[in-house]
Structure formats: structure tokens, C-alpha cells
Design a protein around this motif. Structure first.
Motif, PDB file in Angstrom:
ATOM      1  N   MET A  88      49.793  37.618  40.159  1.00 55.12           N
ATOM      2  CA  MET A  88      49.584  36.467  39.395  1.00 55.12           C
ATOM      3  C   MET A  88      50.709  35.380  39.028  1.00 55.12           C
ATOM      4  SD  MET A  88      46.410  36.190  38.982  1.00 55.12           S
ATOM      5  CE  MET A  88      46.478  34.490  38.102  1.00 55.12           C
ATOM      6  N   ASP A  89      52.044  36.130  38.914  1.00 58.82           N
ATOM      7  CA  ASP A  89      53.203  35.076  39.001  1.00 58.82           C
ATOM      8  C   ASP A  89      53.230  34.381  40.188  1.00 58.82           C
ATOM      9  OD1 ASP A  89      53.640  35.958  36.239  1.00 58.82           O
ATOM     10  OD2 ASP A  89      55.052  37.363  36.910  1.00 58.82           O
ATOM     11  N   ARG A 139      40.408  42.916  42.515  1.00 61.55           N
ATOM     12  CA  ARG A 139      40.503  43.323  40.860  1.00 61.55           C
ATOM     13  C   ARG A 139      40.887  42.353  40.173  1.00 61.55           C
ATOM     14  NH1 ARG A 139      43.218  49.273  41.750  1.00 61.55           N
ATOM     15  NH2 ARG A 139      41.374  50.364  42.472  1.00 61.55           N
ATOM     16  N   LEU A 140      42.036  41.219  40.406  1.00 63.61           N
ATOM     17  CA  LEU A 140      42.114  40.159  39.704  1.00 63.61           C
ATOM     18  C   LEU A 140      40.866  39.255  39.582  1.00 63.61           C
ATOM     19  CD1 LEU A 140      45.912  39.394  41.061  1.00 63.61           C
ATOM     20  CD2 LEU A 140      45.110  40.202  38.533  1.00 63.61           C
ATOM     21  N   GLU A 141      40.266  39.020  40.847  1.00 64.07           N
ATOM     22  CA  GLU A 141      39.207  38.299  40.615  1.00 64.07           C
ATOM     23  C   GLU A 141      38.046  38.964  39.798  1.00 64.07           C
ATOM     24  OE1 GLU A 141      36.175  35.594  43.439  1.00 64.07           O
ATOM     25  OE2 GLU A 141      37.416  37.155  44.527  1.00 64.07           O
ATOM     26  N   TYR A 178      40.984  36.510  36.402  1.00 63.37           N
ATOM     27  CA  TYR A 178      42.156  35.840  36.617  1.00 63.37           C
ATOM     28  C   TYR A 178      42.104  34.936  38.012  1.00 63.37           C
ATOM     29  CZ  TYR A 178      44.466  38.456  33.123  1.00 63.37           C
ATOM     30  OH  TYR A 178      44.681  39.219  31.868  1.00 63.37           O
ATOM     31  N   LEU A 179      41.196  35.182  38.955  1.00 64.94           N
ATOM     32  CA  LEU A 179      41.258  34.581  40.387  1.00 64.94           C
ATOM     33  C   LEU A 179      39.850  34.118  40.513  1.00 64.94           C
ATOM     34  CD1 LEU A 179      43.548  36.729  42.493  1.00 64.94           C
ATOM     35  CD2 LEU A 179      44.420  34.411  41.366  1.00 64.94           C
ATOM     36  N   GLN A 204      45.271  28.064  34.141  1.00 65.20           N
ATOM     37  CA  GLN A 204      46.728  27.730  34.256  1.00 65.20           C
ATOM     38  C   GLN A 204      47.325  28.854  33.474  1.00 65.20           C
ATOM     39  OE1 GLN A 204      47.643  23.966  32.660  1.00 65.20           O
ATOM     40  NE2 GLN A 204      45.872  22.900  34.231  1.00 65.20           N
ATOM     41  N   ARG A 205      48.510  29.332  33.750  1.00 63.13           N
ATOM     42  CA  ARG A 205      49.318  30.316  32.964  1.00 63.13           C
ATOM     43  C   ARG A 205      49.258  30.115  31.673  1.00 63.13           C
ATOM     44  NH1 ARG A 205      54.342  33.007  35.285  1.00 63.13           N
ATOM     45  NH2 ARG A 205      53.964  31.557  36.982  1.00 63.13           N
ATOM     46  N   GLN A 206      49.592  28.888  31.310  1.00 61.40           N
ATOM     47  CA  GLN A 206      49.660  28.677  29.878  1.00 61.40           C
ATOM     48  C   GLN A 206      48.467  28.880  28.886  1.00 61.40           C
ATOM     49  OE1 GLN A 206      51.021  24.747  28.756  1.00 61.40           O
ATOM     50  NE2 GLN A 206      51.248  25.278  26.675  1.00 61.40           N
TER      51      GLN A 206
END
Length: 142
Positions: free
Chosen positions: A20-21, A55-57, A61-62, A78-80
Motif C-alpha cells: 500500500m505504501d 487480499r488488499l482489494e 484498500y484497492l 487516499q492514504r490520509q
């Protein structure tokens, strides 16, 4: 329909955080580009990076689009914004929903210093001024 901005995301493992980073920093990516970019710090097989991305999806997250036969992954937010939701979850779980209790705890435990508190106070003051100005504009009729 559920608002995706309010969905509580599941925690990230170390490898997921690294991926993710990278994606938050570089934007849309393919599995191969991500795997190659992380190879020096996190070597992974092609099947491993694809599993991590899937898995992130699944965790929210994605998202992905398909170009030809290639999946193009991009962050769902967005990350924030993700960080804000994570902190909100902490506030709800550990501070009874009180952001003030969290900030006071951070001050008491030397997480925030006086310079940071002054910047926060200025930001809060500026926010109030802007919202007062905006609300005044909304009340005026042409």
C-alpha cells in the motif's frame, strides 16, 4: 447502499502495508511493476504479489481495472483518509469516541509537543474562520 468512505477497513499486515505504501506513493500499478519495485526490500514470487493485491482489494484498500489481460490496481482512497478512519476507530474503541481524550493522552505522554499543539490550535482557528465565512456566504441570497 453503504458509503465506502465509512467502511471500517481491516488491519494491514507488514507486506500489505509495504504494498500500500508503494501504491499510495506511485499511483496505479500492475502486479509485476509492484513486485519489481519492492524486490530489493520485499522479494516476492509473482503468485505472492497477486495474492497480496487480491487480499488488499477484498479488504477495501484497492480497486482494479482490466486493460487487455492486465489488472491495473489503484488505491480505493487516499492514504490520509484511510489514516483518519483508522484513528477514528481508535478513538471510538479506546477513548469512548472523544478525540479530545486522545489528544490529551498524546500530550500527557509526550507524543505532541507545544509547537505541534500551537500549529493545531492555529489550524482549528483557521477552520472555524473559514466555516463561519462559508456559512455567511450560504445565507446570502442574490
Amino acid at each position: 447502499m453503504t458509503n465506502p468512505k465509512l467502511i471500517r477497513l481491516k488491519n494491514l499486515g507488514e507486506v500489505e502495508q509495504s504494498v500500500m505504501d508503494y501504491i499510495w506513493t506511485h499511483g496505479s500499478t500492475t502486479a509485476e511493476a509492484c513486485r519489481e519495485a519492492l524486490a530489493t526490500t520485499r522479494p516476492m514470487k509473482d503468485s505472492t504479489i497477486r495474492t497480496v493485491l487480491r487480499r488488499l482489494e477484498e479488504k477495501g484498500y484497492l480497486t482494479h481495472e482490466v486493460e487487455g489481460r492486465t489488472f491495473i490496481y489503484k488505491p480505493s482512497d487516499q492514504r490520509q483518509n484511510v489514516a483518519v478512519r483508522a484513528v477514528k476507530s481508535i478513538i471510538d474503541r479506546f477513548c469512548g469516541g472523544s478525540a479530545e481524550a486522545l489528544v490529551l493522552g498524546m500530550v500527557d505522554n509526550d507524543v505532541l509537543d507545544s509547537r505541534q499543539l500551537e500549529r493545531l490550535a492555529r489550524k482549528i482557528s483557521e477552520g472555524k474562520s473559514a466555516s463561519e465565512t462559508n456559512s455567511g456566504k450560504k445565507e446570502r441570497k442574490p
